[in-house]
Design a protein around this motif. Structure first.
Motif, PDB file in Angstrom:
ATOM      1  N   GLN A   8       0.880  -1.249   0.065  1.00 39.78           N
ATOM      2  CA  GLN A   8       0.113   0.075  -0.110  1.00 39.78           C
ATOM      3  C   GLN A   8       0.894   1.088  -0.015  1.00 39.78           C
ATOM      4  O   GLN A   8       0.557   2.367  -0.718  1.00 39.78           O
ATOM      5  CB  GLN A   8      -1.073  -0.139   1.161  1.00 39.78           C
ATOM      6  N   ASN A   9       1.974   1.343   0.802  1.00 34.18           N
ATOM      7  CA  ASN A   9       2.916   2.321   0.904  1.00 34.18           C
ATOM      8  C   ASN A   9       3.424   2.752  -0.533  1.00 34.18           C
ATOM      9  O   ASN A   9       3.651   3.643  -0.861  1.00 34.18           O
ATOM     10  CB  ASN A   9       3.780   2.045   1.905  1.00 34.18           C
ATOM     11  N   ILE A  10       3.821   1.509  -0.967  1.00 31.84           N
ATOM     12  CA  ILE A  10       4.622   1.534  -2.429  1.00 31.84           C
ATOM     13  C   ILE A  10       3.464   2.211  -3.418  1.00 31.84           C
ATOM     14  O   ILE A  10       3.843   3.143  -4.389  1.00 31.84           O
ATOM     15  CB  ILE A  10       5.027   0.078  -2.859  1.00 31.84           C
ATOM     16  N   GLN A  11       2.324   1.824  -3.432  1.00 32.56           N
ATOM     17  CA  GLN A  11       1.382   2.313  -4.388  1.00 32.56           C
ATOM     18  C   GLN A  11       0.995   3.847  -4.143  1.00 32.56           C
ATOM     19  O   GLN A  11       0.900   4.490  -4.915  1.00 32.56           O
ATOM     20  CB  GLN A  11       0.025   1.651  -4.121  1.00 32.56           C
ATOM     21  N   GLY A  18       3.838  10.332  -9.319  1.00 34.26           N
ATOM     22  CA  GLY A  18       3.205  10.223 -10.636  1.00 34.26           C
ATOM     23  C   GLY A  18       2.580  11.753 -10.745  1.00 34.26           C
ATOM     24  O   GLY A  18       2.273  12.003 -12.117  1.00 34.26           O
ATOM     25  N   ASN A  19       2.151  12.249  -9.637  1.00 38.11           N
ATOM     26  CA  ASN A  19       1.349  13.507  -9.782  1.00 38.11           C
ATOM     27  C   ASN A  19       2.225  14.807  -9.677  1.00 38.11           C
ATOM     28  O   ASN A  19       1.642  15.672  -9.532  1.00 38.11           O
ATOM     29  CB  ASN A  19       0.187  13.434  -8.870  1.00 38.11           C
ATOM     30  N   MET A  20       3.534  14.582  -9.370  1.00 41.69           N
ATOM     31  CA  MET A  20       4.249  15.658  -9.082  1.00 41.69           C
ATOM     32  C   MET A  20       4.839  16.430 -10.282  1.00 41.69           C
ATOM     33  O   MET A  20       5.010  15.750 -11.158  1.00 41.69           O
ATOM     34  CB  MET A  20       5.546  15.378  -8.029  1.00 41.69           C
ATOM     35  N   THR A  21       5.151  17.874 -10.109  1.00 43.34           N
ATOM     36  CA  THR A  21       5.456  18.562 -11.184  1.00 43.34           C
ATOM     37  C   THR A  21       6.862  19.021 -10.541  1.00 43.34           C
ATOM     38  O   THR A  21       7.204  18.939  -9.603  1.00 43.34           O
ATOM     39  CB  THR A  21       4.605  19.767 -11.583  1.00 43.34           C
ATOM     40  N   ASP A  22       7.769  19.643 -11.771  1.00 41.29           N
ATOM     41  CA  ASP A  22       9.149  19.804 -11.328  1.00 41.29           C
ATOM     42  C   ASP A  22       9.037  21.166 -10.309  1.00 41.29           C
ATOM     43  O   ASP A  22       9.794  21.115  -9.330  1.00 41.29           O
ATOM     44  CB  ASP A  22       9.951  20.253 -12.470  1.00 41.29           C
ATOM     45  N   GLU A  41       3.808  13.002   4.521  1.00 43.21           N
ATOM     46  CA  GLU A  41       2.736  13.698   4.882  1.00 43.21           C
ATOM     47  C   GLU A  41       1.845  13.679   3.613  1.00 43.21           C
ATOM     48  O   GLU A  41       0.601  13.326   3.477  1.00 43.21           O
ATOM     49  CB  GLU A  41       2.868  15.008   5.207  1.00 43.21           C
ATOM     50  N   ALA A  42       2.487  13.917   2.355  1.00 49.01           N
ATOM     51  CA  ALA A  42       1.619  14.103   1.096  1.00 49.01           C
ATOM     52  C   ALA A  42       1.098  12.694   0.559  1.00 49.01           C
ATOM     53  O   ALA A  42       0.253  12.250   0.019  1.00 49.01           O
ATOM     54  CB  ALA A  42       2.662  14.420  -0.104  1.00 49.01           C
ATOM     55  N   CYS A  43       2.193  11.530   0.839  1.00 48.45           N
ATOM     56  CA  CYS A  43       1.681  10.068   0.874  1.00 48.45           C
ATOM     57  C   CYS A  43       0.860   9.455   1.770  1.00 48.45           C
ATOM     58  O   CYS A  43       0.318   8.400   1.246  1.00 48.45           O
ATOM     59  CB  CYS A  43       3.228   9.140   0.738  1.00 48.45           C
ATOM     60  N   GLY A  44       1.078  10.111   2.865  1.00 48.18           N
ATOM     61  CA  GLY A  44      -0.375   9.432   3.796  1.00 48.18           C
ATOM     62  C   GLY A  44       0.629   8.243   4.695  1.00 48.18           C
ATOM     63  O   GLY A  44      -0.219   7.525   5.061  1.00 48.18           O
ATOM     64  N   PHE A  45       1.822   8.171   4.742  1.00 49.03           N
ATOM     65  CA  PHE A  45       2.455   7.326   5.496  1.00 49.03           C
ATOM     66  C   PHE A  45       3.691   7.916   6.571  1.00 49.03           C
ATOM     67  O   PHE A  45       3.720   9.157   6.271  1.00 49.03           O
ATOM     68  CB  PHE A  45       2.942   6.070   4.871  1.00 49.03           C
ATOM     69  N   SER A  46       4.243   7.205   7.474  1.00 47.03           N
ATOM     70  CA  SER A  46       5.230   7.759   8.333  1.00 47.03           C
ATOM     71  C   SER A  46       6.583   7.832   7.307  1.00 47.03           C
ATOM     72  O   SER A  46       6.873   7.184   6.528  1.00 47.03           O
ATOM     73  CB  SER A  46       5.317   6.933   9.319  1.00 47.03           C
ATOM     74  N   LYS A  47       7.380   8.753   8.031  1.00 48.21           N
ATOM     75  CA  LYS A  47       8.728   9.010   7.601  1.00 48.21           C
ATOM     76  C   LYS A  47       9.690   7.795   7.536  1.00 48.21           C
ATOM     77  O   LYS A  47      10.376   7.397   6.672  1.00 48.21           O
ATOM     78  CB  LYS A  47       9.515  10.452   8.320  1.00 48.21           C
ATOM     79  N   SER A  48       9.501   7.045   8.371  1.00 47.34           N
ATOM     80  CA  SER A  48      10.098   5.668   8.519  1.00 47.34           C
ATOM     81  C   SER A  48       9.872   4.750   7.438  1.00 47.34           C
ATOM     82  O   SER A  48      10.995   3.988   6.959  1.00 47.34           O
ATOM     83  CB  SER A  48       9.658   5.004   9.891  1.00 47.34           C
ATOM     84  N   ALA A  49       8.753   4.996   6.626  1.00 45.98           N
ATOM     85  CA  ALA A  49       8.713   4.090   5.430  1.00 45.98           C
ATOM     86  C   ALA A  49       9.461   4.371   4.372  1.00 45.98           C
ATOM     87  O   ALA A  49       9.853   3.796   3.584  1.00 45.98           O
ATOM     88  CB  ALA A  49       7.047   4.280   5.142  1.00 45.98           C
ATOM     89  N   LEU A  50      10.046   5.656   4.559  1.00 50.25           N
ATOM     90  CA  LEU A  50      11.121   6.278   3.328  1.00 50.25           C
ATOM     91  C   LEU A  50      12.352   5.706   3.618  1.00 50.25           C
ATOM     92  O   LEU A  50      13.041   5.434   2.670  1.00 50.25           O
ATOM     93  CB  LEU A  50      11.040   7.705   3.387  1.00 50.25           C
ATOM     94  N   ARG A  51      12.539   5.083   4.853  1.00 47.37           N
ATOM     95  CA  ARG A  51      13.826   4.497   5.054  1.00 47.37           C
ATOM     96  C   ARG A  51      13.687   3.074   5.374  1.00 47.37           C
ATOM     97  O   ARG A  51      14.710   2.342   4.626  1.00 47.37           O
ATOM     98  CB  ARG A  51      14.478   4.865   6.626  1.00 47.37           C
ATOM     99  N   GLN A  52      12.732   2.385   5.771  1.00 53.77           N
ATOM    100  CA  GLN A  52      12.667   1.206   6.010  1.00 53.77           C
ATOM    101  C   GLN A  52      11.869   0.281   4.788  1.00 53.77           C
ATOM    102  O   GLN A  52      12.079  -0.915   4.961  1.00 53.77           O
ATOM    103  CB  GLN A  52      11.629   0.931   7.212  1.00 53.77           C
TER     104      GLN A  52
END
Length: 142
Positions: A8-11, A18-22, A41-52
């Protein structure tokens, strides 16, 4: 976290990316990289998901490298390149200093209490030392 949660986090990550602009990437630059807090915050998960989550961590690094190549993010300094290659280690000295610094107010308070107690005891000793001298003089008279 379960594999369902990771998927879910990957999705969420892929949808966000995919929705971001430069221009939106430029607005979220912090310390020469994308703000992890804003991304989470934008993705809707915790910062730890970005590392773990290894998939997200790898894709985030690739995204930042791509943004650097396109000159959207500033290039890494030599120090930043070294830090990105080596894992950050917790320095024992800094942890020790933090613990010691947190004890400073407590120790200062204890010193003040002991100094007050010491002053009171010295005052009592002064009174009793005179009494002791009188007893010594009386012993000599016998």
């Amino acid at each position: 976290m379960s594999s369902v949660g990771k998927n879910q986090n990957i999705q969420k990550w892929n949808d966000w990316k995919g929705n971001m602009t430069d221009q939106q990437y430029v607005q979220m630059v912090h310390d020469n990289k994308l703000s992890r807090k804003v991304i989470a915050e934008a993705c809707g998960f915790s910062k730890s998901a970005l590392r773990q989550n290894p998939t997200i961590a790898k894709e985030l690094a690739e995204l930042e490298n791509d943004l650097r190549n396109r000159l959207i993010l500033p290039p890494l300094t030599p120090k930043g390149e070294d830090e990105s290659r080596t894992p950050k280690a917790i320095q024992k000295e800094s942890m020790k200093a933090a613990r010691e610094q947190s004890r400073v107010p407590e120790l200062e308070q204890r010193i003040l209490e002991l100094e007050a107690e010491n002053k009171a005891l010295k005052g009592k000793l002064g009174r009793f030392s005179e009494l002791s001298d009188v007893f010594m003089d009386m012993e000599e008279l016998r």
